[in-house]
Design a protein around this motif. Structure first.
Motif, short mmCIF file in Angstrom:
data_model
loop_
_atom_site.label_atom_id
_atom_site.label_comp_id
_atom_site.label_asym_id
_atom_site.label_seq_id
_atom_site.Cartn_x
_atom_site.Cartn_y
_atom_site.Cartn_z
N ILE A 173 -79.83 6.23 -42.41
CA ILE A 173 -80.16 7.41 -43.18
C ILE A 173 -81.43 7.58 -43.98
O ILE A 173 -81.79 6.38 -44.10
N PRO A 174 -81.92 8.71 -44.19
CA PRO A 174 -83.58 8.53 -44.62
C PRO A 174 -83.61 7.76 -45.96
O PRO A 174 -82.32 7.98 -46.79
N SER A 175 -84.28 7.07 -46.36
CA SER A 175 -84.32 6.41 -47.45
C SER A 175 -84.57 7.00 -49.03
O SER A 175 -85.01 8.27 -48.78
N GLN A 176 -83.95 6.65 -49.79
CA GLN A 176 -83.77 7.54 -51.08
C GLN A 176 -85.21 7.60 -51.82
O GLN A 176 -85.84 6.52 -51.73
N SER A 177 -85.31 8.53 -52.75
CA SER A 177 -86.38 8.59 -53.60
C SER A 177 -85.93 8.73 -55.03
O SER A 177 -85.24 9.47 -55.51
N ALA A 178 -86.17 7.47 -55.62
CA ALA A 178 -85.78 7.40 -57.07
C ALA A 178 -85.88 8.55 -58.19
O ALA A 178 -85.63 8.99 -59.10
N THR A 179 -87.28 9.18 -57.62
CA THR A 179 -87.93 10.12 -58.53
C THR A 179 -87.57 11.69 -57.97
O THR A 179 -88.02 12.60 -58.38
N GLY A 180 -86.99 11.54 -56.90
CA GLY A 180 -86.61 12.86 -56.15
C GLY A 180 -85.97 13.81 -56.99
O GLY A 180 -85.12 13.57 -57.66
N LYS A 181 -86.36 15.08 -56.90
CA LYS A 181 -85.65 16.25 -57.78
C LYS A 181 -84.24 16.49 -56.91
O LYS A 181 -83.38 17.12 -57.72
N GLY A 182 -84.10 16.35 -55.83
CA GLY A 182 -83.11 16.82 -54.91
C GLY A 182 -82.16 15.69 -55.08
O GLY A 182 -82.40 14.53 -55.10
N ALA A 183 -80.68 16.10 -54.95
CA ALA A 183 -79.75 14.98 -54.95
C ALA A 183 -78.49 15.64 -54.43
O ALA A 183 -78.08 16.65 -54.22
N VAL A 184 -77.58 14.59 -54.12
CA VAL A 184 -76.14 14.69 -53.65
C VAL A 184 -75.47 14.05 -54.89
O VAL A 184 -75.96 12.82 -55.27
N PHE A 185 -74.44 14.78 -55.44
CA PHE A 185 -73.82 14.14 -56.44
C PHE A 185 -72.43 14.44 -56.46
O PHE A 185 -71.79 15.32 -55.64
N LEU A 186 -71.48 13.71 -57.29
CA LEU A 186 -69.94 13.77 -57.27
C LEU A 186 -69.72 14.48 -58.50
O LEU A 186 -70.36 14.18 -59.34
N LEU A 187 -68.85 15.67 -58.58
CA LEU A 187 -68.32 16.46 -59.64
C LEU A 187 -66.95 15.88 -59.75
O LEU A 187 -66.20 16.22 -58.87
N ASP A 188 -66.49 15.47 -60.97
CA ASP A 188 -65.16 15.21 -61.21
C ASP A 188 -64.33 16.29 -61.54
O ASP A 188 -64.49 16.93 -62.60
N SER A 189 -63.31 16.49 -60.80
CA SER A 189 -62.48 17.72 -60.98
C SER A 189 -61.38 17.26 -62.19
O SER A 189 -60.78 18.34 -62.89
N GLY A 190 -61.42 16.18 -62.38
CA GLY A 190 -60.26 15.66 -63.40
C GLY A 190 -58.96 15.79 -62.85
O GLY A 190 -57.87 15.51 -63.76
N ILE A 191 -58.66 16.00 -61.55
CA ILE A 191 -57.35 16.15 -61.16
C ILE A 191 -57.28 15.36 -60.03
O ILE A 191 -58.27 15.10 -59.17
N PRO A 255 -57.15 26.84 -51.02
CA PRO A 255 -56.13 25.86 -51.33
C PRO A 255 -56.54 24.45 -51.69
O PRO A 255 -56.10 23.85 -52.48
N MET A 256 -57.63 24.15 -51.16
CA MET A 256 -58.24 22.70 -51.12
C MET A 256 -59.11 22.71 -52.40
O MET A 256 -59.63 21.78 -52.73
N ILE A 257 -59.31 24.00 -52.80
CA ILE A 257 -60.24 23.83 -54.23
C ILE A 257 -59.33 24.05 -55.35
O ILE A 257 -58.72 25.28 -55.55
N PRO A 258 -59.43 23.39 -56.34
CA PRO A 258 -58.55 23.38 -57.74
C PRO A 258 -59.16 24.83 -58.32
O PRO A 258 -60.26 25.29 -58.21
#
Length: 312
Positions: A173-191, A255-258
């Protein structure tokens, strides 16, 4: 005794779609991991894990008897270790869509399978498919129906590109850029999400012709485009297609989205601050987010816990 570590995974694209032959892209996520262990004084959690392993062992014995040509294990050693209190010591949250059962399956295969296919071999497509088939059967114990991809990713610890059911390959996969503004992130639904009920809803929906048509003309189309954009480093197109995918999921996979995230999901689409999609089967656990401006997304989602997975 402590075995090697096996990592969690994230299916960036392809959840549900890969059941209907869409492309998919799965990457290891080293933030969480697990290992097989035996302790002198096991905790209550270790005892519970050991009981689950005991049931899993019986299942594997049955699997080996039913399909001897598929896989065989050193059952004597496995049963002995389970009797000694072996458990899976894991930081991978269960029901969060990051492959907790996958890592366990990989660990058991690694330690107890006879004639195992190893990471060091030349991993031909045949070998990858063989591993995927074995893992699919093993992981079915936990989910009822498994593609085998989670354990495969955990076992090999490399990104895997799914072109179709019978066509998978290791990929870069394309190498990451530690200073990049774009991102993929995980959001915790708490469920905590349960995989099996969500998969059942999807399977029920497949009986509807309109739903099947939507999958083909929209869901699979945008999923495939996202995989190609991501691997090709075409960020502009990636966000355009992720936005479309996010809309399709909100409209057809409610139904798959809290419930409390329906508004948050729509807000991202309306403002373009971020786009959300399912991480794993949904129903809770993590939600996967994509943003062109991480600071903006953090601001918009300041009431939630975010974990950055990848920056570009």
């Amino acid at each position: 005794m402590k075995g090697p570590l096996f990592y969690s995974k994230i299916l960036l694209f392809g959840e549900y779609g890969i059941i209907k032959d869409s492309k998919g892209l799965s990457i290891p996520y080293n933030f969480y991991n697990g290992a097989l262990k035996v302790d002198e004084n096991p905790s209550a959690e270790a005892v519970k894990s050991n009981q689950s392993l005991n049931r899993f062992t019986s299942y594997l014995e049955q699997l080996q008897n039913d399909q001897p040509e598929l896989v065989s294990f050193n059952m004597h050693a496995l049963k002995e270790d389970v009797a000694r209190g072996m458990y899976f010591d894991s930081s991978i949250p269960q029901g969060y869509g990051v492959g907790s059962s996958g890592a366990l399956v990989a660990a058991i295969y690694d330690k107890y399978a006879d004639n195992k296919i190893t990471v060091l071999e030349n991993l031909t497509r045949e070998k990858l498919l063989q591993l995927k088939t074995i893992f699919s059967q093993m992981e079915s114990f936990f989910h009822g129906k498994s593609s085998g991809l989670d354990p495969l990713n955990s076992y090999l610890s490399i990104p895997i590109l799914i072109n179709s059911k019978d066509n998978i390959e290791a990929t870069g996969i394309p190498s990451q850029s530690a200073t990049g503004k774009g991102a993929v992130f995980l959001l915790d639904s708490g469920i905590v999400g349960e995989t099996a009920p969500m998969v059942n809803i999807f399977m029920e929906n497949l009986k509807d012709q309109g739903f099947r048509k939507m999958l083909k003309t929209q869901f699979v189309k945008y999923t495939d485009a996202c995989v190609e954009n991501f691997l090709g480093g075409d960020i502009k197109s990636l966000f355009k297609n992720t936005k479309q995918l996010s809309k399709v999921v909100l409209n057809h996979f409610k139904p798959m989205i809290p419930e409390e995230f329906h508004g948050v999901w729509q807000h991202g689409i309306d403002t373009n601050d971020y786009y959300l999609k399912l991480c794993g089967s949904g129903g809770g656990g993590y939600i996967l987010g994509f943003t062109e401006d991480l600071e903006k997304a953090k601001q918009a989602l300041k009431n939630y816990k975010l974990e950055v997975v990848y920056q570009f």
